[in-house]
Write a protein that holds these residues in place. Structure first.
Motif, mmCIF file in Angstrom:
data_model
loop_
_atom_site.group_PDB
_atom_site.id
_atom_site.type_symbol
_atom_site.label_atom_id
_atom_site.label_comp_id
_atom_site.label_asym_id
_atom_site.label_seq_id
_atom_site.Cartn_x
_atom_site.Cartn_y
_atom_site.Cartn_z
ATOM 1 N N VAL A 71 0.796 -1.115 -0.168
ATOM 2 C CA VAL A 71 0.022 -0.153 0.117
ATOM 3 C C VAL A 71 0.741 1.345 0.012
ATOM 4 O O VAL A 71 1.878 1.314 0.762
ATOM 5 C CB VAL A 71 -0.908 0.024 1.440
ATOM 6 N N VAL A 72 0.462 2.198 -0.851
ATOM 7 C CA VAL A 72 1.208 3.326 -0.964
ATOM 8 C C VAL A 72 0.499 4.538 -1.058
ATOM 9 O O VAL A 72 -0.752 4.329 -1.549
ATOM 10 C CB VAL A 72 2.127 3.374 -2.342
ATOM 11 N N ALA A 73 1.008 5.915 -0.680
ATOM 12 C CA ALA A 73 0.300 6.960 -0.712
ATOM 13 C C ALA A 73 0.942 7.940 -1.750
ATOM 14 O O ALA A 73 1.982 8.045 -1.659
ATOM 15 C CB ALA A 73 0.253 7.710 0.842
ATOM 16 N N ILE A 74 0.125 8.321 -2.549
ATOM 17 C CA ILE A 74 0.474 9.039 -3.507
ATOM 18 C C ILE A 74 0.065 10.449 -3.536
ATOM 19 O O ILE A 74 -1.430 10.600 -3.258
ATOM 20 C CB ILE A 74 0.042 8.682 -5.239
ATOM 21 N N THR A 75 0.843 11.720 -3.672
ATOM 22 C CA THR A 75 0.206 12.942 -3.430
ATOM 23 C C THR A 75 -0.427 13.279 -4.787
ATOM 24 O O THR A 75 0.127 13.056 -5.843
ATOM 25 C CB THR A 75 1.231 13.960 -3.110
ATOM 26 N N ALA A 76 -1.430 14.056 -4.606
ATOM 27 C CA ALA A 76 -2.096 14.417 -5.921
ATOM 28 C C ALA A 76 -1.704 15.823 -6.614
ATOM 29 O O ALA A 76 -2.174 16.181 -7.429
ATOM 30 C CB ALA A 76 -3.745 14.269 -5.958
ATOM 31 N N GLY A 77 -0.937 16.368 -5.566
ATOM 32 C CA GLY A 77 -0.630 17.961 -5.827
ATOM 33 C C GLY A 77 -1.407 19.060 -5.706
ATOM 34 O O GLY A 77 -0.954 20.150 -5.568
ATOM 35 N N THR A 78 -2.671 18.611 -5.192
ATOM 36 C CA THR A 78 -3.547 19.872 -4.613
ATOM 37 C C THR A 78 -3.586 19.736 -3.238
ATOM 38 O O THR A 78 -3.170 18.578 -2.637
ATOM 39 C CB THR A 78 -5.032 19.491 -5.267
ATOM 40 N N ARG A 79 -4.091 20.758 -2.730
ATOM 41 C CA ARG A 79 -4.292 20.827 -1.069
ATOM 42 C C ARG A 79 -5.496 20.967 -0.516
ATOM 43 O O ARG A 79 -6.341 21.719 -1.371
ATOM 44 C CB ARG A 79 -3.347 21.918 -0.825
ATOM 45 N N THR B 113 -3.283 20.921 4.319
ATOM 46 C CA THR B 113 -2.715 19.249 4.023
ATOM 47 C C THR B 113 -2.562 18.944 2.466
ATOM 48 O O THR B 113 -3.531 19.601 1.798
ATOM 49 C CB THR B 113 -3.192 18.550 5.110
ATOM 50 N N ARG B 114 -1.903 18.177 2.118
ATOM 51 C CA ARG B 114 -1.951 17.628 0.774
ATOM 52 C C ARG B 114 -3.142 16.499 0.617
ATOM 53 O O ARG B 114 -3.306 15.680 1.397
ATOM 54 C CB ARG B 114 -0.240 16.995 0.463
ATOM 55 N N THR C 65 -4.039 13.038 -0.820
ATOM 56 C CA THR C 65 -3.378 11.783 -1.047
ATOM 57 C C THR C 65 -4.087 10.822 -1.707
ATOM 58 O O THR C 65 -5.459 10.855 -1.207
ATOM 59 C CB THR C 65 -2.598 11.264 0.144
ATOM 60 N N LEU C 66 -3.577 9.793 -2.507
ATOM 61 C CA LEU C 66 -4.465 8.664 -2.919
ATOM 62 C C LEU C 66 -3.956 7.397 -2.341
ATOM 63 O O LEU C 66 -2.574 7.249 -2.509
ATOM 64 C CB LEU C 66 -4.309 8.564 -4.444
ATOM 65 N N ARG C 67 -4.568 6.521 -1.696
ATOM 66 C CA ARG C 67 -3.914 5.195 -1.178
ATOM 67 C C ARG C 67 -4.267 4.226 -2.355
ATOM 68 O O ARG C 67 -5.462 3.779 -2.715
ATOM 69 C CB ARG C 67 -4.819 4.763 -0.087
ATOM 70 N N VAL C 68 -2.932 3.477 -2.774
ATOM 71 C CA VAL C 68 -3.271 2.695 -3.866
ATOM 72 C C VAL C 68 -2.562 1.441 -3.320
ATOM 73 O O VAL C 68 -1.454 1.253 -2.736
ATOM 74 C CB VAL C 68 -2.224 2.993 -5.060
ATOM 75 N N THR C 69 -3.275 -0.149 -3.583
ATOM 76 C CA THR C 69 -2.879 -0.970 -3.219
ATOM 77 C C THR C 69 -2.251 -1.887 -4.400
ATOM 78 O O THR C 69 -2.804 -1.703 -5.417
ATOM 79 C CB THR C 69 -4.033 -1.907 -2.468
ATOM 80 N N CYS C 70 -1.505 -2.894 -4.027
ATOM 81 C CA CYS C 70 -0.925 -3.771 -5.278
ATOM 82 C C CYS C 70 -2.030 -4.651 -5.758
ATOM 83 O O CYS C 70 -2.500 -5.393 -5.026
ATOM 84 C CB CYS C 70 0.231 -4.436 -4.620
ATOM 85 N N PRO C 71 -2.150 -4.480 -7.083
ATOM 86 C CA PRO C 71 -3.009 -5.611 -7.679
ATOM 87 C C PRO C 71 -2.568 -7.044 -7.630
ATOM 88 O O PRO C 71 -3.401 -7.992 -8.033
ATOM 89 C CB PRO C 71 -3.283 -4.991 -9.266
ATOM 90 N N GLY C 72 -1.315 -7.338 -7.596
ATOM 91 C CA GLY C 72 -0.779 -8.704 -7.635
ATOM 92 C C GLY C 72 -1.004 -9.347 -6.443
ATOM 93 O O GLY C 72 -1.399 -10.520 -6.533
ATOM 94 N N CYS C 73 -0.992 -8.736 -5.345
ATOM 95 C CA CYS C 73 -0.996 -9.381 -4.092
ATOM 96 C C CYS C 73 -2.537 -8.844 -3.300
ATOM 97 O O CYS C 73 -2.657 -9.422 -2.119
ATOM 98 C CB CYS C 73 0.139 -9.258 -3.194
ATOM 99 N N ASN C 74 -3.190 -7.993 -3.814
ATOM 100 C CA ASN C 74 -4.241 -7.348 -3.101
ATOM 101 C C ASN C 74 -3.997 -6.786 -1.732
ATOM 102 O O ASN C 74 -4.819 -6.900 -0.965
ATOM 103 C CB ASN C 74 -5.514 -8.354 -2.967
#
Length: 60
Positions: free
Chosen positions: A19-27, A32-33, A35-44
């Motif tokens: 699981v990673v958090a990616i900043t979208a660039g907006t505030r 505060t920034r 963020t989008l939480r993205v999970t790995c599709p390979g291992c769910n």
């Protein structure tokens, strides 16, 4: 005393970081920034994969 862990292979797609958090660039209005939480599709989102032998037996 050390804890024993089972040897489970690490996911080859995410290398164990499912699981990673990616900043979208907006505030947000409070500064505060966004963020989008993205999970790995390979291992769910588990970080580990199932051995191929277990997958072959499950299909029977």
């Amino acid at each position: 005393m050390p804890q024993h862990t089972s040897h489970r292979p690490v996911c080859r797609d995410c290398d164990g970081f499912p699981v990673v958090a990616i900043t979208a660039g907006t505030r947000h209005p409070d500064g505060t920034r966004t963020t989008l939480r993205v999970t790995c599709p390979g291992c769910n989102g588990t970080g580990h994969t199932t051995p191929a032998a277990v997958l072959a037996r499950a299909g029977r």
